[in-house]
Design an enzyme around this catalytic site. Sequence first.
Site, PDB file in Angstrom:
ATOM      1  N   ASP A  24       0.834  -1.210   0.000  1.00  0.00           N
ATOM      2  CA  ASP A  24       0.000   0.000   0.000  1.00  0.00           C
ATOM      3  C   ASP A  24       0.865   1.254   0.000  1.00  0.00           C
ATOM      4  OD1 ASP A  24      -2.333   1.421  -0.001  1.00  0.00           O
ATOM      5  OD2 ASP A  24      -2.751   1.154   2.134  1.00  0.00           O
ATOM      6  N   GLY A  27      -0.029   5.321  -4.418  1.00  0.00           N
ATOM      7  CA  GLY A  27      -0.679   6.575  -4.826  1.00  0.00           C
ATOM      8  C   GLY A  27      -0.134   7.751  -4.037  1.00  0.00           C
ATOM      9  N   ARG A  28      -0.003   7.590  -2.715  1.00  0.00           N
ATOM     10  CA  ARG A  28       0.492   8.693  -1.878  1.00  0.00           C
ATOM     11  C   ARG A  28       1.964   8.989  -2.169  1.00  0.00           C
ATOM     12  NH1 ARG A  28      -1.211   6.168   3.458  1.00  0.00           N
ATOM     13  NH2 ARG A  28      -1.559   4.418   2.048  1.00  0.00           N
ATOM     14  N   TRP A  29       2.729   7.953  -2.463  1.00  0.00           N
ATOM     15  CA  TRP A  29       4.139   8.156  -2.822  1.00  0.00           C
ATOM     16  C   TRP A  29       4.217   9.090  -4.031  1.00  0.00           C
ATOM     17  CZ3 TRP A  29       7.040   7.454  -7.184  1.00  0.00           C
ATOM     18  CH2 TRP A  29       8.435   7.429  -7.040  1.00  0.00           C
ATOM     19  N   ARG A  37      -0.870   9.225  -9.783  1.00  0.00           N
ATOM     20  CA  ARG A  37      -0.879   8.026  -8.925  1.00  0.00           C
ATOM     21  C   ARG A  37      -0.254   6.818  -9.635  1.00  0.00           C
ATOM     22  NH1 ARG A  37      -4.121   7.216  -4.851  1.00  0.00           N
ATOM     23  NH2 ARG A  37      -4.492   5.089  -5.536  1.00  0.00           N
ATOM     24  N   HIS A  41       2.536   3.217  -9.007  1.00  0.00           N
ATOM     25  CA  HIS A  41       2.412   1.780  -9.299  1.00  0.00           C
ATOM     26  C   HIS A  41       3.613   1.304 -10.115  1.00  0.00           C
ATOM     27  CE1 HIS A  41      -1.435   1.922  -7.493  1.00  0.00           C
ATOM     28  NE2 HIS A  41      -2.047   2.550  -8.474  1.00  0.00           N
ATOM     29  N   SER A  70     -10.586  -7.501  -5.005  1.00  0.00           N
ATOM     30  CA  SER A  70     -11.875  -7.532  -5.709  1.00  0.00           C
ATOM     31  C   SER A  70     -12.575  -6.176  -5.595  1.00  0.00           C
ATOM     32  CB  SER A  70     -12.750  -8.682  -5.199  1.00  0.00           C
ATOM     33  OG  SER A  70     -12.569  -8.903  -3.818  1.00  0.00           O
ATOM     34  N   LEU A 135      11.334 -20.678  -4.341  1.00  0.00           N
ATOM     35  CA  LEU A 135      10.415 -19.720  -3.715  1.00  0.00           C
ATOM     36  C   LEU A 135       9.068 -19.820  -4.428  1.00  0.00           C
ATOM     37  CD1 LEU A 135       9.917 -17.193  -1.843  1.00  0.00           C
ATOM     38  CD2 LEU A 135      10.602 -15.799  -3.789  1.00  0.00           C
ATOM     39  N   SER A 200      -8.112  -5.552   4.959  1.00  0.00           N
ATOM     40  CA  SER A 200      -8.673  -5.288   3.631  1.00  0.00           C
ATOM     41  C   SER A 200      -9.072  -6.554   2.858  1.00  0.00           C
ATOM     42  CB  SER A 200      -7.703  -4.451   2.796  1.00  0.00           C
ATOM     43  OG  SER A 200      -7.482  -3.208   3.399  1.00  0.00           O
ATOM     44  N   GLU A 211       1.394 -13.225  12.497  1.00  0.00           N
ATOM     45  CA  GLU A 211       1.913 -12.019  13.151  1.00  0.00           C
ATOM     46  C   GLU A 211       1.735 -10.842  12.187  1.00  0.00           C
ATOM     47  OE1 GLU A 211       2.946 -12.008  16.260  1.00  0.00           O
ATOM     48  OE2 GLU A 211       2.715 -14.183  16.456  1.00  0.00           O
TER      49      GLU A 211
HETATM   50  C1  FPP Z   1      -1.921   0.061  -3.284  1.00  0.00           C
HETATM   51  O1  FPP Z   1      -1.474   1.407  -3.298  1.00  0.00           O
HETATM   52  C2  FPP Z   1      -1.387  -0.675  -4.418  1.00  0.00           C
HETATM   53  C3  FPP Z   1      -2.136  -1.277  -5.398  1.00  0.00           C
HETATM   54  C4  FPP Z   1      -3.610  -1.281  -5.407  1.00  0.00           C
HETATM   55  C5  FPP Z   1      -1.500  -1.952  -6.526  1.00  0.00           C
HETATM   56  C6  FPP Z   1      -0.232  -2.713  -6.242  1.00  0.00           C
HETATM   57  C7  FPP Z   1       0.454  -2.944  -7.532  1.00  0.00           C
HETATM   58  C8  FPP Z   1       1.789  -2.901  -7.734  1.00  0.00           C
HETATM   59  C9  FPP Z   1       2.764  -2.739  -6.632  1.00  0.00           C
HETATM   60  C10 FPP Z   1       2.369  -3.003  -9.101  1.00  0.00           C
HETATM   61  C11 FPP Z   1       2.006  -4.214  -9.906  1.00  0.00           C
HETATM   62  C12 FPP Z   1       2.257  -5.500  -9.233  1.00  0.00           C
HETATM   63  C13 FPP Z   1       2.709  -6.615  -9.830  1.00  0.00           C
HETATM   64  C14 FPP Z   1       2.758  -7.888  -9.047  1.00  0.00           C
HETATM   65  C15 FPP Z   1       3.169  -6.636 -11.225  1.00  0.00           C
HETATM   66  P1  FPP Z   1      -2.571   2.549  -3.380  1.00  0.00           P
HETATM   67  O2  FPP Z   1      -2.786   2.912  -4.801  1.00  0.00           O
HETATM   68  O3  FPP Z   1      -3.796   2.137  -2.642  1.00  0.00           O
HETATM   69  O4  FPP Z   1      -1.825   3.733  -2.622  1.00  0.00           O
HETATM   70  P2  FPP Z   1      -2.529   4.860  -1.724  1.00  0.00           P
HETATM   71  O5  FPP Z   1      -3.127   4.158  -0.538  1.00  0.00           O
HETATM   72  O6  FPP Z   1      -1.375   5.735  -1.348  1.00  0.00           O
HETATM   73  O7  FPP Z   1      -3.547   5.542  -2.587  1.00  0.00           O
END
Ligand code: FPP
Length: 254
Positions: A24, A27-29, A37, A41, A70, A135, A200, A211
């Site tokens: 998570d 988007g904030r990053w 946003r 990703h 989902s 793995l 979530s 843990e």
């Molecule tokens: C949550 O951050 C992240 C996601 C919903 C997507 C995760 C996807 C990736 C890391 C890239 C693709 C992955 C693979 C396996 C190829 P957010 O958008 O909810 O961030 P925020 O909470 O700051 O808005």
Amino acid sequence: MSVSSTQSIPDATDTPRHVVIIMDGNGRWATQRFLPRTAGHVRGVQAVRRAIEGCGRAGVKYLTLFAFSSENWRRPQEEVSLLMRLFVQTLEKEVGKLAEQGVRLRVVGDLSAFEPRLQDLIKAAEARTAHNDVLHLTIAANYGGRWDILQATRQLLKDHPELAQTPDAITESMLAERLSMAWAPEPDLFIRTGGEQRVSNFLIWQLAYTEMYFTPTYWPDFDADALGLAFDWYRQRERRFGRTSEQLAKKSKY
Ligand code: FPP
């Protein structure tokens, strides 16, 4: 079938066998850097690579990443399309390397909602790495814990329609062995980046005795050191599985 933490007491090891991550904060990053946003990703994919390498080095056997829930379909359409594209591109680009490194890749979730090309790529990547055992990397995509329990229940009743007349005969393991990750041990360590402290709808059945580690670090910044801190924290946990500290102390004497 893996050991159930509610039916018996699993061995606690210093290194978690199964690590699951909610990635998570992408988007904030990006927003912090005045970027769209979606740029978060894109950077998040690099952190995925680092996590796979770090877990491999540490001797983790199973790594499960929550890529798309989902409920993520509720996001703006442009963001959903970017995530799908990233998923396809990453699969195409990385599967060869994963295969060489001995990684077995699986994707769990309701894949019927994805476009046929993505479904085919997933099947091909799974087949190509099926003989690997260093793995076990699982990507949860269009996954929801409630969906998983529901699909297992439906499957159980399809396999054994007679159970509808004798519901008391249903056991925990009958459901557990029909969950989409039945082949994996229950997670030892759950990591959520980005500062939120919730599950979530991820693997809600399997997290019974996991843990839980939460860090404010945004996923694109989650590096080898950050993973090391999570492992250090895990090593300090006393995994009692319902027992008392005194019982554990007595056990370690003999
Ligand atoms: C949550 O951050 C992240 C996601 C919903 C997507 C995760 C996807 C990736 C890391 C890239 C693709 C992955 C693979 C396996 C190829 P957010 O958008 O909810 O961030 P925020 O909470 O700051 O808005």
